[in-house]
Design an enzyme around this catalytic site. Structure first.
Site, PDB file in Angstrom:
ATOM      1  CG  HIS A  89      88.019  24.173  29.147  1.00 17.12           C
ATOM      2  ND1 HIS A  89      88.959  23.197  28.894  1.00 17.12           N
ATOM      3  CD2 HIS A  89      87.308  23.733  30.221  1.00 17.12           C
ATOM      4  CE1 HIS A  89      88.822  22.212  29.769  1.00 17.12           C
ATOM      5  NE2 HIS A  89      87.841  22.514  30.574  1.00 17.12           N
TER       6      HIS A  89
ATOM      7  CG  ASP B   3      84.151  20.648  28.760  1.00 19.79           C
ATOM      8  OD1 ASP B   3      83.140  21.351  28.833  1.00 19.79           O
ATOM      9  OD2 ASP B   3      84.259  19.562  29.352  1.00 19.79           O
TER      10      ASP B   3
END
Length: 345
Positions: free
Chosen positions: A71, A244
């Protein structure tokens, strides 16, 4: 992996949270090391679930391959640390098969199925919510649940909310996706084309909002402003599965399982990063089912040949030898990127 001739090293008690004791790893031929430092020092291929945290930055080194969720578009510090270390970093969430994300799907399923559960708990008066039972009771209406995003996590959230007998609205920009949902669920989940006007109209009447939008490899778009939240029902709950990737509500910031919620105006926000961490036994097996074939490829061939032979895996390559390879990550941080094709020649 041991049967294939590889040495496998596990940090002591790494599996305890998932109800996998050290003895089970040892029975399979793995070696238990006392600390994470030792595992990082000896490992050529490092497998994790979450992106490296600050205390791990110094453990990464050139010549090592890291395979995990990254991420990076939502984290400049982690991106910088990977670049500085020289490590080869391959992200689960950008491995892509036929425009699908097979390594993200199981965690999206878990987070999606959890979202109505945690949202229902947050709606309880003792937790700051409206005091609304998601499914209502005879003679009393059910809660209205609005799900933003009709992908894997959003559809799982809508399905569980429907099963809890809530009134469910699923919103997405992809009308073909909405048509498929209508066909499968026969109108039990109301579908609406997503746009700013419709989002505002639906949220002002919502008890629970679940944000489940995803743009692969880049930050989630901001769909719900602070001003809109200020006009929502007092005690309404917003669950941001997209946290996230930076979150899709303006006021979202990561929280923990220990302290999962906070107030914004008169609404309750739930923005726990790594929601599947609350059910680690289920999550571990779900993730291993889909990652193991790629792990075998990386261990058997090395990252370069594995990526040459598997175009889906190659799309997971985010950082290599001090350079960003994944274009969306580079764009998110105003960096240049090294084209993937140049590394695989």
């Amino acid at each position: 992996m041991v049967r294939l001739g590889h040495e496998v090293f596990i940090e002591h008690d790494a599996g305890v949270g998932s109800s996998i004791p050290n003895v089970e790893y040892e029975a399979a031929g793995a070696k238990i090391l006392a600390t994470a430092d030792e595992v990082w020092a000896i490992g050529d291929l490092i497998l994790k679930v979450k992106e490296p945290i600050s205390e791990e930055y110094g453990r990464m080194r050139q010549g090592q391959t890291l395979f995990t969720y990254l991420h990076l578009a939502a984290s400049r510090p982690c991106t910088d640390a990977l670049i500085q270390s020289g490590i080869t970093a391959i992200a689960y969430e950008t491995v892509e098969v036929d425009r699908g994300l097979p390594l993200l799907a199981p965690m999206s399923e878990v987070a999606g199925r959890m979202a109505p559960q945690v949202g229902a708990a947050a709606l309880q008066r003792a937790n700051g919510g409206r005091g609304v039972l998601l499914g209502g009771v005879s003679g009393v209406g059910a809660a209205k649940v609005v799900v933003l995003g009709g992908g894997v996590s959003g559809l799982n959230a809508a399905t569980i909310a429907m099963g809890m007998q809530a009134k469910v609205v699923l919103m997405d920009k992809n009308v073909a996706r909405l048509r498929e949902v209508d066909r499968i669920y026969g109108g039990r989940i109301q579908t609406l084309a997503s746009n700013a006007f419709e989002i505002e109209r639906q949220l002002l009447d919502a008890d629970l909002v679940i944000g489940a939008v995803l743009v692969p490899g880049t930050k989630a778009p901001m769909l719900v402003s602070n001003e809109l939240v200020s006009r929502m029902k007092p005690g309404s709950v917003l669950v941001d599965i997209s946290i996230d990737q930076g979150g899709c509500f303006e006021d979202s910031h990561p929280t923990t399982h220990a302290e999962p919620t906070y107030k914004v105006h008169n609404s309750v926000f739930y923005c726990v990063a790594n929601m599947p961490g609350a059910v680690p036994h289920t999550s571990t097996y779900a993730l291993t089912n889909v990652t193991l074939p790629y792990v075998v490829e990386l261990a058997q061939k090395g990252w370069r040949d594995a990526c040459r032979d598997d175009a889906a895996l190659a799309l997971g390559l985010n950082v290599h030898n001090g350079e960003v390879v994944y274009e969306s990550v580079a764009s998110a941080h105003g960096m240049t990127h090294r084209p993937l094709a140049e590394l695989l020649v």
